[in-house]
Design a protein around this motif. Structure first.
Motif: not given
Length: 210
Positions: A116-144
């Protein structure tokens, strides 16, 4: 990641998003997000609701909505929506360090703030990005599994390869991209499919309706 580390990551991602939101204009707060028909302000209210709803409250709310998850989410979002952006942000900030969740699937709630942070940042063109370690944890969970999103179904028979980190899972035609783009595609955000490549990318795009 140990559960305590996941909660710490959730708190960091919430705080970082709250700081970015403080600089938004009134127009940006009312802009459409990538989350269905919700505006940026409504997505923030949804994040506040998610961080404030424990197991019993979630069960009661779902029963009241006759297990219609969309209705449940809409009611809880409205409950936490402020009279304007300032109040909505204030309510979100108050939940930054909460450890309340409907279940013990902690990576899913990390996914909540990452997606949801990316749902907000993407259309507004905001520069912030979540930490890679956090996104990796989510990727593993979602794929499983198919839990908060249908990640396992969407990626069945595909080989997901992150080009910016260690996430690498599955067999079959490859889908390559940043870890965040893979996460957002698994969450059904077709906009991120433009950032993916490989022989399996078209299949994933088709499955999520892109």
């Amino acid at each position: 990641m140990p559960r305590a580390d996941i909660w710490a990551a959730i708190h960091r991602e919430r705080a970082a998003l709250a700081d970015e939101l403080a600089d938004l204009t009134t127009q940006q707060w009312s802009a459409p997000s990538l989350c269905g028909r919700w505006s940026v302000q409504e997505v923030v209210a949804h994040l506040t609701a998610a961080a404030s709803t424990g197991r019993l409250r979630w069960i009661r709310s779902m029963l009241g909505a006759r297990f219609d998850a969309d209705l449940h989410n809409q009611r809880r979002m409205r409950e936490h929506l402020g009279t304007g952006p300032a109040e909505t942000l204030e309510r979100f900030r108050a939940t930054v360090t909460n450890t309340t969740a409907p279940s013990g699937h902690t990576p899913a709630w990390l996914g909540e703030i990452v997606v949801h942070g990316s749902d907000i940042r993407y259309p507004l063109g905001l520069a912030g990005t979540p930490a890679l370690s956090a996104v990796t944890e989510v990727a593993r969970f979602f794929a499983a599994r198919d839990f908060t999103v249908s990640g396992r179904t969407a990626t069945a028979g595909l080989h997901l390869q992150a080009i910016d980190g260690p996430f690498d899972t599955g067999t079959g035609p490859s889908v390559r991209g940043s870890t965040l783009a893979l996460v957002m595609a698994m969450a059904g955000r077709a906009e991120y499919c433009a950032e993916l490549s490989g022989p399996g990318a078209a299949t994933l795009r088709e499955r999520i309706g892109g």
